[in-house]
Design a protein around this motif. Sequence first.
Motif, PDB file in Angstrom:
ATOM      1  N   LYS A 146       0.833  -1.209   0.000  1.00  0.00           N
ATOM      2  CA  LYS A 146       0.000   0.000   0.000  1.00  0.00           C
ATOM      3  C   LYS A 146       0.865   1.255   0.000  1.00  0.00           C
ATOM      4  CE  LYS A 146      -4.098  -1.909   2.161  1.00  0.00           C
ATOM      5  NZ  LYS A 146      -5.053  -1.839   3.259  1.00  0.00           N
ATOM      6  N   TYR A 169       2.330   1.686  -3.391  1.00  0.00           N
ATOM      7  CA  TYR A 169       1.316   2.164  -4.327  1.00  0.00           C
ATOM      8  C   TYR A 169       1.061   3.662  -4.141  1.00  0.00           C
ATOM      9  CZ  TYR A 169      -2.855   2.347  -7.191  1.00  0.00           C
ATOM     10  OH  TYR A 169      -3.753   2.669  -8.161  1.00  0.00           O
ATOM     11  N   TRP A 192      -6.464   6.505 -12.177  1.00  0.00           N
ATOM     12  CA  TRP A 192      -7.799   6.481 -11.583  1.00  0.00           C
ATOM     13  C   TRP A 192      -8.428   5.096 -11.729  1.00  0.00           C
ATOM     14  CZ3 TRP A 192     -10.946   8.352  -8.237  1.00  0.00           C
ATOM     15  CH2 TRP A 192     -12.310   8.099  -8.317  1.00  0.00           C
ATOM     16  N   THR A 232      -6.638   2.611  -9.456  1.00  0.00           N
ATOM     17  CA  THR A 232      -6.961   2.860  -8.046  1.00  0.00           C
ATOM     18  C   THR A 232      -8.365   2.350  -7.722  1.00  0.00           C
ATOM     19  OG1 THR A 232      -5.491   4.773  -8.011  1.00  0.00           O
ATOM     20  CG2 THR A 232      -7.141   4.641  -6.266  1.00  0.00           C
ATOM     21  N   ARG A 233      -9.318   2.581  -8.610  1.00  0.00           N
ATOM     22  CA  ARG A 233     -10.680   2.054  -8.412  1.00  0.00           C
ATOM     23  C   ARG A 233     -10.664   0.532  -8.345  1.00  0.00           C
ATOM     24  NH1 ARG A 233     -14.268   3.592 -12.902  1.00  0.00           N
ATOM     25  NH2 ARG A 233     -15.733   2.320 -11.769  1.00  0.00           N
ATOM     26  N   VAL A 273      -8.156  -1.509  -7.514  1.00  0.00           N
ATOM     27  CA  VAL A 273      -7.514  -1.960  -6.269  1.00  0.00           C
ATOM     28  C   VAL A 273      -8.440  -1.743  -5.074  1.00  0.00           C
ATOM     29  CG1 VAL A 273      -5.600  -1.467  -4.687  1.00  0.00           C
ATOM     30  CG2 VAL A 273      -5.164  -1.683  -7.130  1.00  0.00           C
ATOM     31  N   THR A 274      -9.100  -0.602  -5.032  1.00  0.00           N
ATOM     32  CA  THR A 274     -10.017  -0.303  -3.927  1.00  0.00           C
ATOM     33  C   THR A 274     -11.171  -1.302  -3.887  1.00  0.00           C
ATOM     34  OG1 THR A 274      -9.447   2.035  -4.089  1.00  0.00           O
ATOM     35  CG2 THR A 274     -11.465   1.486  -2.896  1.00  0.00           C
ATOM     36  N   ARG A 275     -11.742  -1.580  -5.043  1.00  0.00           N
ATOM     37  CA  ARG A 275     -12.854  -2.546  -5.098  1.00  0.00           C
ATOM     38  C   ARG A 275     -12.389  -3.948  -4.735  1.00  0.00           C
ATOM     39  NH1 ARG A 275     -15.871  -0.534 -10.583  1.00  0.00           N
ATOM     40  NH2 ARG A 275     -17.022   1.175  -9.642  1.00  0.00           N
ATOM     41  N   ASN A 318      -9.897  -4.773  -2.825  1.00  0.00           N
ATOM     42  CA  ASN A 318      -9.654  -4.793  -1.375  1.00  0.00           C
ATOM     43  C   ASN A 318     -10.963  -4.850  -0.587  1.00  0.00           C
ATOM     44  OD1 ASN A 318      -6.886  -4.829  -1.591  1.00  0.00           O
ATOM     45  ND2 ASN A 318      -6.672  -2.610  -1.416  1.00  0.00           N
ATOM     46  N   ALA A 319     -11.994  -4.173  -1.086  1.00  0.00           N
ATOM     47  CA  ALA A 319     -13.296  -4.216  -0.420  1.00  0.00           C
ATOM     48  C   ALA A 319     -13.880  -5.632  -0.478  1.00  0.00           C
ATOM     49  CB  ALA A 319     -14.255  -3.217  -1.060  1.00  0.00           C
TER      50      ALA A 319
END
Length: 150
Positions: free
Chosen positions: A4, A7, A55, A58-59, A61-63, A65-66
Amino acid sequence: MSAKITYVVGAVVLVFYFVLAGTRGVWLIQAGTPVTVVFGVAVLILPLIGAWFLWQNTRFVTRANALAAELDAEGGLPVDELARTPDGRIDRDSADAVFARRRAETEDAPDDWRCWFRLAVAYRDARDTPRARKAMQRAIALHDGRPVRA
């Protein structure tokens, strides 16, 4: 945690580059000659493409991880089952067995995002990034209720 940090540091460096290149592009456009305007527009295109890519990544990776957090809360996170050789390489026979199991699980429940998530993790463990990314994108789409291409 170090992934993280890496990144975020990489993203900050890229944003700094985008701003730096963008200001140079604007300066070239402000110079007003036909050649500098063309160069200025060309210089602005790269940061715009880079910002879009950053962008999207990042979206993603965020999804992902969720989904991992949700699966962890359910107690369904997969463990790395791949056998390794003494030098750390993945044993092909072990990988084939794990992939066969994960693919069968996915074929039995093709609309279950959890199965696709576990398949993506197996691909990632085997360092098959393109397949891991596609499987994770499918897991994200299924989780979000979006249509998935066959």
